[in-house]
Design an enzyme around this catalytic site. Structure first.
Site, PDB file in Angstrom:
ATOM      1  N   SER A  24       0.012  -2.039   0.009  1.00  0.00           N
ATOM      2  CA  SER A  24       1.306  -1.400  -0.110  1.00  0.00           C
ATOM      3  C   SER A  24       2.049  -1.632   1.003  1.00  0.00           C
ATOM      4  O   SER A  24       1.732  -2.071   1.948  1.00  0.00           O
ATOM      5  CB  SER A  24       0.982   0.336  -0.453  1.00  0.00           C
ATOM      6  OG  SER A  24       2.215   1.130  -0.195  1.00  0.00           O
TER       7      SER A  24
ATOM      8  N   TYR B 205      -2.454   8.250   3.465  1.00  0.00           N
ATOM      9  CA  TYR B 205      -2.084   6.968   2.508  1.00  0.00           C
ATOM     10  C   TYR B 205      -1.848   5.744   3.488  1.00  0.00           C
ATOM     11  O   TYR B 205      -2.412   4.625   3.235  1.00  0.00           O
ATOM     12  CB  TYR B 205      -0.981   7.040   1.647  1.00  0.00           C
ATOM     13  CG  TYR B 205      -0.812   6.115   0.584  1.00  0.00           C
ATOM     14  CD1 TYR B 205      -1.696   5.826  -0.571  1.00  0.00           C
ATOM     15  CD2 TYR B 205       0.142   5.349   0.284  1.00  0.00           C
ATOM     16  CE1 TYR B 205      -1.517   5.049  -1.549  1.00  0.00           C
ATOM     17  CE2 TYR B 205       0.509   4.155  -0.487  1.00  0.00           C
ATOM     18  CZ  TYR B 205      -0.423   4.163  -1.505  1.00  0.00           C
ATOM     19  OH  TYR B 205      -0.428   2.985  -2.273  1.00  0.00           O
TER      20      TYR B 205
ATOM     21  N   LYS C 130      -4.046   1.940   3.573  1.00  0.00           N
ATOM     22  CA  LYS C 130      -3.137   0.907   3.208  1.00  0.00           C
ATOM     23  C   LYS C 130      -3.215  -0.003   4.630  1.00  0.00           C
ATOM     24  O   LYS C 130      -3.219  -1.380   4.188  1.00  0.00           O
ATOM     25  CB  LYS C 130      -2.043   1.098   2.660  1.00  0.00           C
ATOM     26  CG  LYS C 130      -2.056   1.737   1.271  1.00  0.00           C
ATOM     27  CD  LYS C 130      -2.903   1.117   0.420  1.00  0.00           C
ATOM     28  CE  LYS C 130      -3.221   1.725  -1.129  1.00  0.00           C
ATOM     29  NZ  LYS C 130      -3.786   1.043  -1.909  1.00  0.00           N
TER      30      LYS C 130
END
Length: 280
Positions: free
Chosen positions: A140, A153, A157
């Site tokens: 991402s 998150y 990533k």
């Protein structure tokens, strides 16, 4: 890699995963889709088969190493040697990093990071042995920029990005014939904001603010995601990158200023600019 014969895609029942599966099938590859949602997976496989493609589906929790190993074995047995594996399954939570529960951390890291690790371990050795293959890891933009309210998150990533870069160096150094692509999109019109629909009960959080599951938060996020890049558009870019043996896929330049600011601050050994809402 031109004309892969067999492609595996995790998180393949919807979103980016389904778009990748359809794109590979349109190129003539047999596709092995894996997902935790059985009904959606059946529909995804049928959508490829009804369009003239060849596909199988496996209900797989990518946080389970044995399940991913089983996916590799079944795919090889029924479709043949795997040319491309897309470690794509992903989930997310929102909120300040210090408010995240252990359940939040375990859920996101189990899927987003360990799922990729399991995919690398299950598929890459056979590719190296054959001297052919390509690994696609879905990271991402959050793997390149540390946006606030996305700490859990972001960690997952960033780890996927460095795993992909390291793998790329190792495979190139040893002249294995196996390529690596790490996909770092901004917003893509998927259902990741509804990822908690598949969250195991044992890893549920009592803090609704961290799951983003309130109706108000979900509606606001959905309005933004509805205007984002389509999964099909991203899949086409990814396939071009696989063909070109390209490591980084950053599909638009809307966030380039954030990439520059971060890397310039690191090179200058100074604090970065504080990122505030809206996240651009």
């Amino acid at each position: 890699m031109n004309d892969p014969q067999v492609a595996v895609v995790t998180g393949g029942a919807s979103g980016i995963g389904l778009a990748l599966g359809r794109a590979f099938a349109a190129r003539g590859a047999a596709v092995s889709l894996a997902d935790v949602e059985a009904d959606a997976l059946d529909e995804a496989v049928e959508s490829i088969v009804s369009g003239g493609g060849r596909a199988i589906g496996s209900v797989v929790d990518v946080s389970d190493a044995d399940a991913v190993t089983g996916l590799a074995a079944r795919t090889a047995a029924e479709l043949g040697p795997v040319d491309v594996v897309c470690n794509n399954a992903g989930v997310g939570v929102n909120g300040p990093a210090w408010k995240a529960s252990l359940a939040d951390w375990r859920w996101v890291l189990d899927v987003n990071l360990w799922g990729v690790i399991h995919g690398v371990r299950a598929f890459v050795p056979a590719m190296v042995e054959r001297g052919r293959g390509h690994v696609v890891n879905t990271a991402s933009l959050a793997g390149l920029v540390s946006y606030p309210e996305m700490g859990v998150y972001n960690v997952s990533k960033h780890a996927v990005v460095t795993l992909s870069e390291t793998l790329w160096h190792e495979l190139k150094r040893d002249d294995t014939g196996v390529g690596v692509t790490v996909v770092c999109p901004g917003l893509v019109n998927t259902r990741i904001i509804e990822a908690d629909r598949n969250r195991p009960d044992r890893l549920r959080s009592d803090d609704d603010q961290m799951t983003g599951s309130s109706e108000e938060r979900r509606a606001a996020a959905r309005a933004v995601y509805d205007q984002a890049m389509s999964p099909d558009e991203l899949a086409a870019i990814v396939l071009d990158a696989v063909d070109g043996d390209q490591l980084y896929v950053i599909p638009d330049d809307a966030y380039d200023h954030r990439l520059r600011q971060r890397h310039e601050a690191i090179a200058a050994r100074r604090d970065p600019e504080v990122i505030r809402f809206p996240l651009t």
